[in-house]
Design a protein around this motif. Sequence first.
Motif, short mmCIF file in Angstrom:
data_model
loop_
_atom_site.label_atom_id
_atom_site.label_comp_id
_atom_site.label_asym_id
_atom_site.label_seq_id
_atom_site.Cartn_x
_atom_site.Cartn_y
_atom_site.Cartn_z
N ARG A 193 115.97 49.15 -13.67
CA ARG A 193 117.03 50.14 -13.50
C ARG A 193 116.81 51.32 -14.45
O ARG A 193 116.99 52.49 -14.08
CB ARG A 193 118.39 49.49 -13.76
CG ARG A 193 119.56 50.43 -13.52
CD ARG A 193 120.89 49.70 -13.44
NE ARG A 193 121.11 48.87 -14.60
CZ ARG A 193 121.10 47.54 -14.56
NH1 ARG A 193 120.87 46.92 -13.42
NH2 ARG A 193 121.31 46.85 -15.66
N SER A 194 116.36 51.01 -15.69
CA SER A 194 116.10 52.08 -16.64
C SER A 194 114.96 52.97 -16.16
O SER A 194 115.00 54.20 -16.28
CB SER A 194 115.77 51.47 -18.01
OG SER A 194 115.42 52.48 -18.92
N GLN A 196 114.03 53.52 -13.05
CA GLN A 196 114.48 54.33 -11.91
C GLN A 196 115.33 55.51 -12.38
O GLN A 196 115.21 56.62 -11.85
CB GLN A 196 115.28 53.45 -10.95
CG GLN A 196 114.42 52.40 -10.24
CD GLN A 196 115.26 51.47 -9.38
OE1 GLN A 196 116.48 51.63 -9.30
NE2 GLN A 196 114.59 50.51 -8.75
N GLU A 197 116.19 55.26 -13.40
CA GLU A 197 117.02 56.36 -13.90
C GLU A 197 116.15 57.43 -14.57
O GLU A 197 116.39 58.65 -14.39
CB GLU A 197 118.03 55.80 -14.91
CG GLU A 197 119.10 54.92 -14.26
CD GLU A 197 119.99 54.28 -15.29
OE1 GLU A 197 120.97 53.62 -14.89
OE2 GLU A 197 119.71 54.44 -16.50
N ARG A 198 115.13 57.03 -15.30
CA ARG A 198 114.25 58.00 -15.96
C ARG A 198 113.46 58.81 -14.90
O ARG A 198 113.19 60.00 -15.08
CB ARG A 198 113.29 57.26 -16.89
CG ARG A 198 114.01 56.65 -18.11
CD ARG A 198 113.09 55.74 -18.88
NE ARG A 198 111.95 56.47 -19.40
CZ ARG A 198 110.83 55.89 -19.88
NH1 ARG A 198 110.75 54.57 -19.89
NH2 ARG A 198 109.84 56.63 -20.36
N ARG A 200 114.50 59.62 -11.92
CA ARG A 200 115.39 60.61 -11.32
C ARG A 200 115.63 61.77 -12.27
O ARG A 200 115.81 62.92 -11.86
CB ARG A 200 116.73 59.95 -10.95
CG ARG A 200 116.65 59.02 -9.73
CD ARG A 200 118.04 58.68 -9.22
NE ARG A 200 118.81 57.97 -10.25
CZ ARG A 200 118.84 56.65 -10.37
NH1 ARG A 200 118.13 55.92 -9.53
NH2 ARG A 200 119.57 56.11 -11.31
N GLU A 201 115.66 61.53 -13.58
CA GLU A 201 115.95 62.58 -14.54
C GLU A 201 114.70 63.38 -14.96
O GLU A 201 114.84 64.44 -15.56
CB GLU A 201 116.57 61.94 -15.80
CG GLU A 201 117.92 61.30 -15.54
CD GLU A 201 118.42 60.51 -16.73
OE1 GLU A 201 119.54 59.96 -16.66
OE2 GLU A 201 117.66 60.46 -17.72
#
Length: 222
Positions: A193-194, A196-198, A200-201
């Motif tokens: 999850r971490s 995937q968030e990175r 996107r950012e």
Amino acid sequence: AMEPITLRIPEDTLESLEEEATEHDVTRSEYIRTTLTERDEADRLRQRVAELEEELTEVEEEKHGYAEELGEVQRKLDKAERDAEETADERDELADRVEELEAELADRVPAEAVETAVAEKEELSDRVSELEAELSDRPDPDTVEELRQTVEELETEVDSLEARNTDLTNQLAEANTRIDAASEIVEYAKTERSAQERWREAGLLTKAKWSVFGVPTDDSDE
């Protein structure tokens, strides 16, 4: 063969012997010989009576000793019967305790159940040893056999409890294994999850670099 002798006795005694010999229709010499023989026989009989009285005294003493020994055996038998009744009551109490323990094990957390069951198993094992020691001092064979059967039943119950403990231990180990596996899955999900968030950012240049070299696991690698 008979040997003649000369005997001097008072005249009145001689007359008495003559009269007594005449009454028995024997000669004076024969009467005197018979009297002397009977006197020896009487002495032997008196000696035999004394011997028999002494033997009778010994028999009476032996009889008294046997009576005391019989009383002691009876007292030991009575004690063995009382001990057997007490042991039977204690066995019933142990059986009830085993049932209570099994009921408690069904409601407890596995780790707590294992610890308690082990303590109870050691206590029961100690009691079995005590019963075996008591068996060696019991004089009654029937009581000894009954107690031996009781010990075997208790040992069977202890073995059953030990098997139950082993099963609970295995269940606890399996539960710990599942917890470890679940923890790994949760950690992996957090990592994914971490990442995937990175992604996107991140900017386009960073995404292009990650496409070639892979997404770093630490923010400092960006």
